[in-house]
Structure formats: structure tokens, C-alpha cells
Design a protein around this motif. Structure first.
Motif, PDB file in Angstrom:
ATOM      1  N   PRO A 125       0.832  -1.205   0.000  1.00  0.00           N
ATOM      2  CA  PRO A 125       0.000   0.000   0.000  1.00  0.00           C
ATOM      3  C   PRO A 125       0.864   1.251   0.000  1.00  0.00           C
ATOM      4  N   SER A 126       0.372   2.297  -0.639  1.00  0.00           N
ATOM      5  CA  SER A 126       1.103   3.564  -0.612  1.00  0.00           C
ATOM      6  C   SER A 126       0.628   4.462   0.514  1.00  0.00           C
ATOM      7  N   ARG A 127      -0.613   4.202   1.003  1.00  0.00           N
ATOM      8  CA  ARG A 127      -1.183   5.060   2.035  1.00  0.00           C
ATOM      9  C   ARG A 127      -2.009   4.214   3.000  1.00  0.00           C
ATOM     10  N   TRP A 128      -2.275   4.774   4.167  1.00  0.00           N
ATOM     11  CA  TRP A 128      -3.018   4.063   5.205  1.00  0.00           C
ATOM     12  C   TRP A 128      -4.527   4.202   5.004  1.00  0.00           C
ATOM     13  N   TYR A 129      -5.254   3.312   5.647  1.00  0.00           N
ATOM     14  CA  TYR A 129      -6.724   3.356   5.754  1.00  0.00           C
ATOM     15  C   TYR A 129      -7.425   3.245   4.389  1.00  0.00           C
ATOM     16  N   SER A 165      -6.401  -7.612  -6.042  1.00  0.00           N
ATOM     17  CA  SER A 165      -7.753  -7.335  -5.566  1.00  0.00           C
ATOM     18  C   SER A 165      -7.774  -6.553  -4.255  1.00  0.00           C
ATOM     19  N   TYR A 166      -6.608  -6.238  -3.715  1.00  0.00           N
ATOM     20  CA  TYR A 166      -6.520  -5.441  -2.491  1.00  0.00           C
ATOM     21  C   TYR A 166      -6.166  -3.987  -2.790  1.00  0.00           C
ATOM     22  N   PHE A 167      -5.078  -3.788  -3.528  1.00  0.00           N
ATOM     23  CA  PHE A 167      -4.610  -2.442  -3.841  1.00  0.00           C
ATOM     24  C   PHE A 167      -4.434  -2.297  -5.346  1.00  0.00           C
ATOM     25  N   PRO A 168      -5.034  -1.279  -5.968  1.00  0.00           N
ATOM     26  CA  PRO A 168      -4.818  -1.051  -7.400  1.00  0.00           C
ATOM     27  C   PRO A 168      -3.382  -0.611  -7.670  1.00  0.00           C
ATOM     28  N   VAL A 169      -2.993  -0.642  -8.934  1.00  0.00           N
ATOM     29  CA  VAL A 169      -1.612  -0.319  -9.303  1.00  0.00           C
ATOM     30  C   VAL A 169      -1.252   1.127  -8.981  1.00  0.00           C
ATOM     31  N   SER A 170      -2.247   1.987  -8.752  1.00  0.00           N
ATOM     32  CA  SER A 170      -1.945   3.375  -8.387  1.00  0.00           C
ATOM     33  C   SER A 170      -1.123   3.454  -7.103  1.00  0.00           C
ATOM     34  N   HIS A 171      -1.254   2.455  -6.224  1.00  0.00           N
ATOM     35  CA  HIS A 171      -0.435   2.435  -5.011  1.00  0.00           C
ATOM     36  C   HIS A 171       1.037   2.232  -5.368  1.00  0.00           C
ATOM     37  N   ALA A 172       1.298   1.330  -6.290  1.00  0.00           N
ATOM     38  CA  ALA A 172       2.678   1.076  -6.709  1.00  0.00           C
ATOM     39  C   ALA A 172       3.290   2.290  -7.398  1.00  0.00           C
ATOM     40  N   ALA A 191       2.451   5.365  -7.024  1.00  0.00           N
ATOM     41  CA  ALA A 191       2.640   6.443  -6.054  1.00  0.00           C
ATOM     42  C   ALA A 191       3.944   6.264  -5.285  1.00  0.00           C
ATOM     43  N   ILE A 192       4.247   5.025  -4.886  1.00  0.00           N
ATOM     44  CA  ILE A 192       5.504   4.765  -4.177  1.00  0.00           C
ATOM     45  C   ILE A 192       6.685   5.008  -5.107  1.00  0.00           C
ATOM     46  N   HIS A 193       6.602   4.462  -6.317  1.00  0.00           N
ATOM     47  CA  HIS A 193       7.708   4.612  -7.274  1.00  0.00           C
ATOM     48  C   HIS A 193       7.932   6.069  -7.622  1.00  0.00           C
ATOM     49  N   ASP A 194       6.863   6.824  -7.871  1.00  0.00           N
ATOM     50  CA  ASP A 194       7.009   8.220  -8.249  1.00  0.00           C
ATOM     51  C   ASP A 194       7.601   9.060  -7.127  1.00  0.00           C
ATOM     52  N   ALA A 195       7.325   8.669  -5.872  1.00  0.00           N
ATOM     53  CA  ALA A 195       7.852   9.416  -4.731  1.00  0.00           C
ATOM     54  C   ALA A 195       9.301   9.064  -4.414  1.00  0.00           C
ATOM     55  N   ALA A 196       9.745   7.902  -4.912  1.00  0.00           N
ATOM     56  CA  ALA A 196      11.111   7.449  -4.640  1.00  0.00           C
ATOM     57  C   ALA A 196      12.118   8.199  -5.511  1.00  0.00           C
ATOM     58  N   ARG A 197      13.362   8.146  -5.083  1.00  0.00           N
ATOM     59  CA  ARG A 197      14.463   8.694  -5.863  1.00  0.00           C
ATOM     60  C   ARG A 197      15.299   7.551  -6.423  1.00  0.00           C
ATOM     61  N   GLU A 198      16.117   7.842  -7.390  1.00  0.00           N
ATOM     62  CA  GLU A 198      16.981   6.817  -7.975  1.00  0.00           C
ATOM     63  C   GLU A 198      17.970   6.303  -6.920  1.00  0.00           C
TER      64      GLU A 198
END
Length: 262
Positions: A141-145, A209-216, A218-225
Motif C-alpha cells: 500500500p502507498s497510504r493508510w486506511y 484485488s486489495y490495492f490497485p496499481v496506483s499504489h505502486a 505512487a511509491i515509485h514516483d515518490a522514490a528517488r533513484e
């Protein structure tokens, strides 16, 4: 403490550990040994209700043995570990206890692979503690709740109500806290940028079926190389969805980043 466990001839040798976290919780862990002397190790962090006893976790662990010894464990409140699950908050202490023990055992290069809740723990641990050679988030997950899927709505009912916690305790061997987080920890997407310079791989199934790919993303976009994103067609959620082919692909990615030549 540790106790060696005899395994069948065609299975890797195991060592059993009872670890203690910085906040005093006992963690049940198992180390699988490959052949020869190793200085590299991989930690597997299960999803919520998962266990090192799971055949899915075991299959992934054995697939990773060519690149390093593998330690699997039960998060707090799960199965043989003590305490109660905080569903991804204080579990970073559990992962740190595992990583610290591996260092005590002489492993100089340690990678961490997390699934679902364990993926959130791996991202948070890598950002807060640092010191690992590579971090992998699978189905995280990228975010809680998050309640945007039926399965997550059911999960929140399970952990948020007394009847649900009774079911988890009685039938899944998982003991969950009965209070809200205070304070609320930073979310994986808020901490992903702090994982660098540790390489971060984000893996997510397009049929999760739990978390859509938008969670992935979001994490990748927030990360740095250095960072990578794998969106896997047809893949479901977490450990159960990892095919032998994906396990080998993950193994090879990790092997390029932990102690080449070990």
C-alpha cells in the motif's frame, strides 16, 4: 538463542531463532542456509496474517537461496511471535531485529523483500533505519486506511471490530491491537524518497484485488533513484501470487545488488 533443526536431505538446513525487538517483543524466525559460506542474506517480510510456515513463503525463500541465505519470520502478534499486531506501524522494530541478528551472524550484505503489509514495513524500515543493500516492495500500500476495494473494506472490519479480532485470533492465529495509531506513522509514499541510495524495486500485480496499481506508481514516483517499477499482468496479491518465474526474476534482481560473487 538459536536451535538447529534437522531437515530432509533434499531441503536446505534450517536454524531457528527467538529474537527480541527494541521494544521487547519476541519474534519467531527461521534462517534457511544455502551451500557454502555466505556473507549475503535476504529477509522475507510477510503480509498481514502471513507466516514463515506458509508454503508460498517457503517456496519464495528456497528460490532465493542461490544468491544468499534467507531469513523468514512472523511479525508481532502473528503465530509464534509475541505481542500484538499493529498492522504495519511498530513492525519496523521486528524487521530491524531480524536485520540486526543477520549482521551479528556475519552477513555483510542484507536485502529485504516485503509483501503487502510487509512491503510497507520494508519501505518504512529502509527509509528510517537504512543500512540494507536493496529493498523490494511487492503488492504494497502507498497510504493508510485504504478502503477502495471490497477486500480492504472487509479487512478493516476485521481489525476494527471485536468480533473481527476474535476471528483473527481464533482462526488465523493473529492478535491485533484494539486501538488506533497515536501518532499516525508516515505513509510509505511519504517515506519512499528517503530510501535512496538503497535501490528500491516496486512490484505490483495488475490483477491485485486489495490495492490497485496506483499504489505502486505512487511509491515509485515518490522514490528517488535508484528505483524500478514492475507492473505484472495477471498477477494477484502478495506471496500467493508470486509465480516461480517471478521469484527467479526477483532473485536475479537481488543477486545483482547484494555482494556480487558470494
Amino acid at each position: 538463542m538459536s536451535d538447529a533443526i534437522d531437515a530432509p536431505v533434499d531441503r536446505p538446513r534450517e536454524s531457528r531463532f527467538r529474537l527480541t525487538t527494541a521494544d521487547g517483543v519476541g519474534i519467531d524466525a527461521v534462517l534457511l542456509h544455502g551451500t557454502g559460506s555466505r556473507t549475503a542474506a535476504v529477509v522475507l517480510a510477510n503480509g498481514f496474517t502471513g507466516t514463515h510456515r506458509s508454503p508460498y513463503t517457503r517456496a519464495i525463500a528456497e528460490a532465493f537461496l542461490p544468491v544468499g541465505d534467507v531469513m523468514t519470520f512472523d511479525f508481532r502478534g502473528h503465530h509464534g511471535s509475541g505481542g500484538r499486531s499493529t498492522v504495519g506501524n511498530e513492525e519496523i522494530h521486528d524487521l530491524e531485529a531480524v536485520v540486526a541478528r543477520l549482521r551479528e551472524l556475519g552477513y555483510t550484505s542484507v536485502a529485504a523483500v516485503g509483501f503487502s503489509m510487509g512491503a510497507a514495513v520494508v519501505v518504512r524500515h529502509a527509509a528510517i533505519y537504512g543500512g540494507i543493500a536493496a529493498a523490494v516492495s511487492v503488492s504494497g500500500p502507498s497510504r493508510w486506511y485504504y478502503r477502495g476495494t471490497r477486500r480492504m473494506r472487509l479487512l478493516h472490519l476485521g481489525i476494527g471490530r471485536a468480533a473481527g479480532r476474535f476471528f483473527l485470533r481464533s482462526f488465523r492465529k493473529v492478535r491485533v491491537i484494539d486501538r488506533d495509531w497515536d501518532p499516525k506513522p508516515a505513509e510509505p509514499r511519504q517515506l519512499a524518497g528517503e530510501v535512496s541510495p538503497t535501490p528500491l524495486l516496486v512490484v505490483h500485480g495488475e490483477a491485485d484485488s486489495y490495492f490497485p496499481v496506483s499504489h505502486a506508481t505512487a511509491i515509485h514516483d515518490a522514490a528517488r533513484e535508484p528505483r524500478e517499477l514492475w507492473l505484472v499482468p495477471g498477477m494477484g496479491h502478495a506471496e500467493r501470487a508470486v509465480t516461480p518465474e517471478l521469484a527467479v526474476r526477483l532473485r536475479d534482481w537481488i543477486g545483482e545488488r547484494i555482494a556480487p560473487g558470494d
